[in-house]
Motif scaffolding. Structure first.
Motif, mmCIF file in Angstrom:
data_model
loop_
_atom_site.group_PDB
_atom_site.id
_atom_site.type_symbol
_atom_site.label_atom_id
_atom_site.label_comp_id
_atom_site.label_asym_id
_atom_site.label_seq_id
_atom_site.Cartn_x
_atom_site.Cartn_y
_atom_site.Cartn_z
ATOM 1 N N THR A 76 0.854 -1.208 0.000
ATOM 2 C CA THR A 76 0.000 0.000 0.000
ATOM 3 C C THR A 76 0.885 1.253 0.000
ATOM 4 N N GLN A 77 1.949 1.226 0.810
ATOM 5 C CA GLN A 77 2.871 2.381 0.822
ATOM 6 C C GLN A 77 3.501 2.584 -0.546
ATOM 7 N N ARG A 78 3.983 1.467 -1.150
ATOM 8 C CA ARG A 78 4.603 1.602 -2.480
ATOM 9 C C ARG A 78 3.623 2.201 -3.478
ATOM 10 N N LEU A 79 2.360 1.725 -3.413
ATOM 11 C CA LEU A 79 1.363 2.188 -4.379
ATOM 12 C C LEU A 79 1.047 3.665 -4.141
ATOM 13 N N GLU A 80 0.857 4.041 -2.873
ATOM 14 C CA GLU A 80 0.422 5.415 -2.604
ATOM 15 C C GLU A 80 1.521 6.432 -2.914
ATOM 16 N N LYS A 81 2.776 5.982 -2.885
ATOM 17 C CA LYS A 81 3.886 6.860 -3.282
ATOM 18 C C LYS A 81 3.785 7.268 -4.747
ATOM 19 N N ILE A 82 3.259 6.386 -5.588
ATOM 20 C CA ILE A 82 3.263 6.665 -7.039
ATOM 21 C C ILE A 82 1.884 7.079 -7.547
ATOM 22 N N MET A 83 0.894 7.252 -6.617
ATOM 23 C CA MET A 83 -0.426 7.710 -7.067
ATOM 24 C C MET A 83 -0.401 9.234 -7.250
ATOM 25 N N LEU A 84 -1.311 9.719 -8.094
ATOM 26 C CA LEU A 84 -1.375 11.166 -8.351
ATOM 27 C C LEU A 84 -2.657 11.695 -7.717
ATOM 28 N N ARG A 85 -2.673 12.982 -7.366
ATOM 29 C CA ARG A 85 -3.907 13.549 -6.803
ATOM 30 C C ARG A 85 -4.587 14.432 -7.841
ATOM 31 N N ASN A 86 -5.957 14.411 -7.838
ATOM 32 C CA ASN A 86 -6.667 15.323 -8.752
ATOM 33 C C ASN A 86 -7.025 16.616 -8.016
ATOM 34 N N ASP A 87 -7.811 17.467 -8.645
ATOM 35 C CA ASP A 87 -8.114 18.785 -8.062
ATOM 36 C C ASP A 87 -8.833 18.659 -6.717
ATOM 37 N N ASP A 88 -9.631 17.562 -6.563
ATOM 38 C CA ASP A 88 -10.370 17.397 -5.302
ATOM 39 C C ASP A 88 -9.530 16.719 -4.236
ATOM 40 N N GLY A 89 -8.271 16.453 -4.537
ATOM 41 C CA GLY A 89 -7.419 15.796 -3.551
ATOM 42 C C GLY A 89 -7.599 14.281 -3.489
ATOM 43 N N ILE A 90 -8.372 13.704 -4.464
ATOM 44 C CA ILE A 90 -8.560 12.242 -4.468
ATOM 45 C C ILE A 90 -7.331 11.600 -5.104
ATOM 46 N N LYS A 91 -6.845 10.528 -4.477
ATOM 47 C CA LYS A 91 -5.666 9.838 -5.038
ATOM 48 C C LYS A 91 -6.083 8.976 -6.224
ATOM 49 N N LEU A 92 -5.331 9.077 -7.323
ATOM 50 C CA LEU A 92 -5.659 8.332 -8.546
ATOM 51 C C LEU A 92 -4.538 7.363 -8.914
ATOM 52 N N VAL A 93 -4.947 6.224 -9.448
ATOM 53 C CA VAL A 93 -3.939 5.246 -9.922
ATOM 54 C C VAL A 93 -3.759 5.449 -11.428
ATOM 55 N N PRO A 94 -2.545 5.825 -11.880
ATOM 56 C CA PRO A 94 -2.347 5.960 -13.337
ATOM 57 C C PRO A 94 -2.245 4.589 -14.014
ATOM 58 N N GLU A 95 -2.378 4.584 -15.349
ATOM 59 C CA GLU A 95 -2.359 3.308 -16.075
ATOM 60 C C GLU A 95 -0.967 2.685 -16.028
ATOM 61 N N LEU A 96 0.067 3.481 -16.377
ATOM 62 C CA LEU A 96 1.411 2.885 -16.395
ATOM 63 C C LEU A 96 2.464 3.977 -16.256
ATOM 64 N N TYR A 97 3.677 3.554 -15.935
ATOM 65 C CA TYR A 97 4.820 4.464 -15.862
ATOM 66 C C TYR A 97 5.843 4.045 -16.916
ATOM 67 N N ALA A 98 6.259 5.033 -17.744
ATOM 68 C CA ALA A 98 7.203 4.723 -18.813
ATOM 69 C C ALA A 98 8.524 5.460 -18.583
ATOM 70 N N VAL A 99 9.577 4.949 -19.192
ATOM 71 C CA VAL A 99 10.887 5.620 -19.130
ATOM 72 C C VAL A 99 10.883 6.734 -20.177
ATOM 73 N N PRO A 100 11.299 7.955 -19.814
ATOM 74 C CA PRO A 100 11.360 9.021 -20.839
ATOM 75 C C PRO A 100 12.355 8.621 -21.937
ATOM 76 N N ALA A 101 12.070 9.003 -23.169
ATOM 77 C CA ALA A 101 12.879 8.559 -24.321
ATOM 78 C C ALA A 101 14.355 8.919 -24.153
ATOM 79 N N ASP A 102 14.645 10.097 -23.548
ATOM 80 C CA ASP A 102 16.048 10.517 -23.461
ATOM 81 C C ASP A 102 16.826 9.753 -22.383
ATOM 82 N N LYS A 103 16.094 9.002 -21.520
ATOM 83 C CA LYS A 103 16.804 8.276 -20.466
ATOM 84 C C LYS A 103 16.805 6.774 -20.708
#
Length: 1242
Positions: A352-379
């Protein structure tokens, strides 16, 4: 109960979150969820996962309903779930024609669509524009429908909908053998649209089948008509295949995080706790990262190096995606739920800690789970170099509702608003708990009083069929017919169950129908068409396997299994009950059989403890009489009251020949003698197989000619007088060592080598190799040219010998075909050759002349009852099969085929047409070997079902090679030549054939006992003389002479390693982790060359090391080696190379490596050493004066000394020592020259 201030407030918060993120997007008309605001497509799978949070929340409110508004909230949330489930049901029902078609074709274009329009519920893309065949999504629908119904929701409203859902069960029934596009909709990971067998789909189907079984879709308000029926065997097949695949996902994906959904919530499809842990650990180690888990290795989706302008990848591109695959937070949600169900709080809070570290918040402060995390092309380069070092960016949808919904469920469980049992009302989570032992109930019934009395002589009490009334006993085919009425619906145009297969789990229940009770005998005891059911010992062994199978597989069912066996006249052997049957029945009385608990009794006594299923679907619902039996079923059951089998009358009348005709008749018969023998193609040919020099000491065993050999010059059998002289001459030469003197009644085999060139050997002397004798169509014609057909027919009537009748009929079939009118009359009706063959088949069965039985069965075109099923059972457990004789005639079967195509592939091979063109199929006119192939496929399938561990590290089963090795083993054990061994092999009874195959698969030593009239039995040879005898005496072909049953002598021990290598080579067995290690070797060189075929280094670009596709590529190259023991040495040489790579002895192995050079170099080193120490090989290949051609002296395969083949792998004279020295010599020029060399080989 908690106060409102605490829990109520918290729940109100979750309700707001669910409304805002999920319910606000639900379409008001259809109830479906669009993929995003800009895309109105509604995926079945995503919609189902979305609604789980709503369902969980409704149950949480139900528990704390201390205010009226809470009850209203519960109802609103529940109705949202019902709305969605019915929206999906309506969308699928609009495609009911597809469901009906798919049941027959299993074709991807006939599949239900994977996504629909969220606005209308109609289809959004054409059949061929998307990978619609996704069995896991339909299965997930059925699983969640079952769980929601069990929790009290009413989703299904009418009996027509019940019928449609029953047909969805048939739609997913064949999941275990249907390749689909899987959870990621792409099939093979190159994304070329190739479906493959996916473990996640099979697991989800298994869970759905178990969850739906006996479920009333109308809940507490339903009756018998709204109950769903599932045949337990279908779920069991999925279970078996799933166990054989995990932790692998498919051929192209060695692992997939999607498997988390089947080892844990929602499917709980795996019963074995160790396998669950193994799969979870593999995912965590190989796929987990900081931001979630990768879907699978080398996943190109949204990868910085992916070309966004095309859908598919080139195979070589996949390597570019390594270590920079996207990571999906979704899988942390699955792991949190998994640990919640296990009650492992530490891991729950960690993830749960690992997940909540990578969740994003919306305007209402609700935590959201994004679909995926990708490596930026330059890295990308930095990340590839050091995985996990770079920060990633969120891509795709946010929130990803599938993941968000699972996250909310996890929070409700953690905060105590839900108990795990509420999310799983059907208790699927308990399927991996230990269960008490199954007790198998066994009932033996006698067909009539006569058989009952015969059983009583052995103190076995049985009731007759009449005495068990009112219980009715029927064969399994009646049950399979009754099940075709399940799910029929005229209005929807649905025809019910298509498959006619009912397995042992289904026949081990009792069935009630109105006020009648039925018991069914097992399907493999239906005495229909096939000769294997004529062997009592095989029936006994099949029965024991059935009992063991029930002991392992009887799960999730109320009541005990009951096997009903029927003792009929058909089973009697010359009026007596066979000993094999009596022995087995007596074992049953002890209460245990092979470790399974059993109890023997009467059907009436078992009624209260048996599993009983109600066949309520046989009523006339659609005509408005649900309680009245369907009239068609009624008449069928009346017709099928058991009738005993009457024996067929024989057509072959045989008046004795007059005295004056005797000599002419004998001459006639001699000229067709061996017609069957000439069709045989089993090759125990030393040149191709390296079988020469089966030595009994330093010298070699001479090949003993048989006195019935065909004369090479004329191509026909010798006359009786010549044969007798030749035979006597042989007896003098060999000092009477010939084990068997074959009387006129026993045909011997003419070994024809069709299309099997021997591999070139160095320094062949001109006379060394015998020219292979090709058989041509005109040859048999020339032998019989002088024979008038009517003379042969007269001979047919005269002869008493069934073998001679077989030879004459074989000739008549070759010359005139099966439908030739013989001019004989039977009750005034003309008799064809086919009818005479049938009569001969029946007689041969009665007299247990198995060689003739197999041949006539083949000529009559009989096929094993379960051939297609057997082949499917092997294929779905990731074993490929080849049929036909190696090296040039093998045909690989890689996908399930219909029964008739399989039979054609096996039988019609190398049929030569009039112009001498060849149609390549597995066995020419060799009907005996073709029947034996079918038989062995059935035994292999039996073994893989009951003892899968026998097949570890085997990818391809080469049936032709196995047959040749079986003949070789007989030749070795009986000290006879190849022809006699082949003849003995084809004359083994089905049970002994299965026994011999078992000993060869398990590598156990065995001896052959000759009992009484030369009946054979295969005996397990334990380390001492004969420990435990796995021995049942059988009727075999009569053999004079006694076979020595002494313990393993010096000679046998001497050939032990050679034999071991030959068996492992024939079975294609390799060491553990062999293929991933070969992958590592390929990484370090420019290719591996074996038999002129090259394993390209770019395979490592296209495939990962654990991928099944890679293993098959290596296997294909290894299979080009015809001699099994040579193949095994090549495997050992490859293992030495893997050690060089693993120990990092050199940085790179340089150019392409020819593996055979290593083997031949090792052979040379071995011979040098033998000369130095004066070892055994100095008698053959290591003779001091030996020149270039010396390697052939002991006849070892591929020019390698027999003594090297017969060396143990370890030890100072072992093969590994010599191979390691050969590898060192090969690598000498590639090693760094300045470093001091240390080489200590132990």
């Amino acid at each position: 109960m908690r106060t409102r201030s605490n829990s109520g407030v918290r729940l109100d918060y979750y309700q707001r979150v669910v409304h805002k993120l999920i319910l606000d997007h639900q379409q008001p008309v259809t109830g479906l969820f669009p993929a995003s605001p800009h895309n109105d497509h509604a995926w079945i799978r995503d919609n189902l996962y979305c609604i789980l949070a709503v369902w969980g929340l409704s149950m949480a409110f139900k528990k704390i309903a201390d205010q009226d508004e809470d009850r209203a909230k519960t109802y609103e949330l529940e109705q949202s779930c019902v709305k969605l489930m019915r929206g999906l049901l309506m969308a699928m029902m609009q495609q009911k024609e597809k469901v009906e078609k798919f049941k027959s074709t299993q074709h991807p274009l006939d599949a239900l669509h994977a996504k629909y329009s969220s606005a209308t519920g109609r289809t959004v893309v054409k059949d061929d524009e998307w990978g619609h065949l996704q069995i896991d999504s339909i299965s997930l629908y059925l699983l969640i429908l079952a769980q929601m119904t069990a929790s009290g929701l009413q989703i299904v409203f009418s009996l027509d909908e019940v019928a449609f859902i029953q047909n969805l069960i048939f739609y997913i029934e064949s999941a275990y053998c249907t390749p689909d596009y899987g959870i990621w909709e792409r099939g093979d990971k190159t994304n070329h649209g190739l479906p493959e067998l996916n473990a996640s789909s099979i697991g989800m189907a298994k869970a759905a089948l178990e969850a739906m079984n006996e479920l009333d879709l109308f809940g507490a308000r339903g009756g018998p008509s709204s109950v769903i029926h599932v045949l337990a065997d279908e779920a069991q097949k999925c279970q078996a295949v799933l166990q054989s695949m995990l932790p692998r996902e498919s051929n192209s994906k060695e692992l997939d995080s999607g498997l988390l959904s089947i080892i844990s919530y929602p499917a709980f499809a795996v019963d074995d706790p160790q396998l669950i842990a193994k799969t979870r650990d593999a995912i965590v180690i190989k796929l987990q990262g900081k931001y979630g888990c990768k879907r699978f290795l080398r996943d190109g989706h949204k990868n910085p190096r992916e070309d966004p302008n095309r859908l598919y990848y080139e195979p070589w591109e996949l390597r570019m995606f390594e270590n920079i695959e996207c990571e999906w937070p979704l899988f942390f949600c699955y792991l949190i739920l998994d640990y919640c169900f296990q009650g492992d709080k530490a891991n729950v809070s960690d993830y749960t800690q690992r997940l909540e570290k990578i969740m994003l918040r919306n305007d209402d402060g609700i935590k959201l789970v994004p679909e995926l995390y990708a490596v930026p092309a330059d890295k990308a380069d930095l990340e590839q170099h050091e995985p996990g070092s770079q920060d990633r960016i969120p891509l795709g949808r946010c929130p990803f509702i599938w993941a968000q919904s699972l996250y909310i469920l996890g929070k409700l469980l953690q905060e105590g608003f839900l108990a795990v049992g509420e999310l799983d009302p059907l208790n699927r989570r308990l399927c991996s708990e230990k269960k008490p032992d199954v007790v198998v109930q066994i009932v033996i019934l006698a067909e009539d009083n006569e058989i009952r009395d015969k059983l009583l002589e052995y103190d076995l009490h049985a009731q007759t069929i009449a005495e068990v009334a009112p219980i009715e006993v029927q064969p399994a085919r009646v049950l399979s017919y009754l099940y075709t009425y399940l799910g029929r619906n005229k209005k929807l145009g649905l025809s019910g169950r298509k498959s006619r297969d009912v397995g042992i789990l289904s026949t081990s229940k009792l069935y009630s129908l109105n006020d009648r009770i039925f018991a069914f005998t097992p399907q493999n005891f239906d005495y229909e068409e096939y000769y294997m059911s004529r062997d009592p010992a095989l029936l006994a062994s099949t029965f024991m396997a059935n009992v063991a199978f029930l002991g392992m597989s009887w799960k999730q069912m109320l009541g005990r299994p009951t096997i009903t066996l029927l003792a009929t006249q058909y089973l009697l052997d010359q009026g007596r009950i066979p000993m094999a049957m009596i022995t087995t029945m007596k074992k049953l009385k002890s209460g245990y059989i092979n470790g399974t608990r059993v109890t023997l009794g009467n059907l009436g006594d078992f009624l209260s403890t048996s599993a009983i299923t109600n066949l309520s679907f046989l009523g006339s619902q659609e005509d408005g009489y649900p309680d009245k039996l369907n009239p068609r079923v009624q008449s069928y059951l009346e017709e099928h009251l058991l009738k005993s089998l009457s024996s067929k009358a024989s057509c072959l009348a045989r008046p004795a020949a007059g005295g004056g005709d005797r000599a002419r008749a004998l001459r006639r018969r001699m000229s067709v003698r061996g017609a069957i023998r000439k069709t045989r193609s089993i090759n125990v040919d030393s040149e191709t197989l390296g079988m020469e020099g089966e030595y009994a000491g330093p010298g070699k065993l001479e090949r003993k000619p048989s006195w019935l050999e065909v004369d090479r010059a004329s191509g026909r059998s010798p006359s009786p007088e010549d044969a007798r002289k030749k035979f006597l001459a042989n007896e003098v030469v060999y000092g009477g060592t010939s084990t068997t003197s074959l009387g006129a009644g026993t045909p011997t085999i003419e070994v024809t080598r069709e299309q099997t060139p021997s591999p070139p050997k160095e320094g062949n002397s001109p006379g060394a190799a015998k020219a292979p004798r090709a058989r041509v169509a005109s040859e048999s014609a020339s032998v019989y040219a002088e024979q008038e057909t009517d003379e042969l027919l007269a001979a047919l009537r005269e002869t008493e010998s069934l073998d001679e009748q077989g030879d004459i009929l074989q000739y008549l079939v070759d010359a005139h075909g099966l439908d030739f009118n013989t001019g004989m009359l039977d009750n005034g009706r003309a008799v064809t050759v086919r009818e005479l063959l049938k009569a001969l088949y029946e007689k041969a069965c009665a007299q247990k002349l198995w060689g003739l039985v197999r041949h006539t069965a083949g000529m009559l075109g009989k096929r094993v009852e379960d051939l297609a099923k057997a082949v499917t059972d092997l294929l779905v457990r990731q074993k490929q099969i080849t049929v036909g004789m190696p090296p040039s005639n093998e045909h690989t079967i890689t996908a399930p085929l219909p029964e008739n195509e399989l039979r054609q592939l096996i039988h019609l091979s190398l049929r030569r047409d009039k112009h001498g063109n060849e149609n390549k199929k597995a066995y020419g006119d060799d009907e005996s070997t073709a029947m034996l192939t079918q038989e062995l496929l059935v035994y292999l399938a039996m073994f893989i079902r009951t003892e899968p561990q026998l097949f570890l590290e085997m990818l391809r089963l080469r049936v032709g090679l196995i047959i040749q090795v079986m003949a070789t083993e007989l030749s070795r054990t009986l000290s006879c030549d190849g022809e006699e061994a082949s003849e003995h092999l084809l004359n083994l009874s089905p049970f002994e054939m299965k026994n011999l195959l078992y000993h060869i698969l398990s590598g156990k030593e065995f001896a052959i006992n000759s009992v009484g009239r030369g009946n054979f039995s295969i005996v397990s040879n334990k380390s001492t003389r004969y420990g435990k005898k796995s021995q049942i005496m059988l009727e075999g072909q009569s053999l004079q002479g006694n076979i020595d049953t002494a313990p393993l002598g010096e000679a046998d021990r001497q050939g032990q390693w050679l034999r071991r290598r030959r068996l492992d080579g024939a079975l294609n067995r390799v060491p553990r982790d062999f293929y991933p290690r070969v992958w590592a070797v390929l990484e370090k060189c420019q290719g591996l060359i074996i038999q002129g075929k090259i394993l390209q280094p770019n395979l490592t670009q296209e495939m990962t090391s654990g991928e099944l596709k890679f293993a098959l590529a290596v296997e294909t190259v290894l299979n080009s080696i015809p001699q099994p023991e040579y193949r095994q040495l090549v495997v050992e040489a490859l293992m030495v190379l893997t050690l060089v790579v693993e120990c990092k002895a050199v940085g790179h192995l340089g150019g392409a490596i020819t593996v055979e050079h290593l083997v031949h170099k090792a052979n040379q080193l071995f011979l040098d050493e033998q000369r130095r120490v004066g070892g055994d090989a100095t008698l053959c290949c290591a003779k001091a004066e030996a020149g270039a051609g010396a390697a052939l002296l002991c006849g070892g395969a591929a020019g390698v000394c027999q003594h090297l083949y017969d060396s143990a792998p370890s030890g100072s004279f072992g093969t590994m020592t010599h191979l390691a020295r050969a590898a060192a010599a090969l690598l000498l020029e590639r090693l760094p020259h300045d470093a001091p060399l240390e080489c200590a080989i132990t």
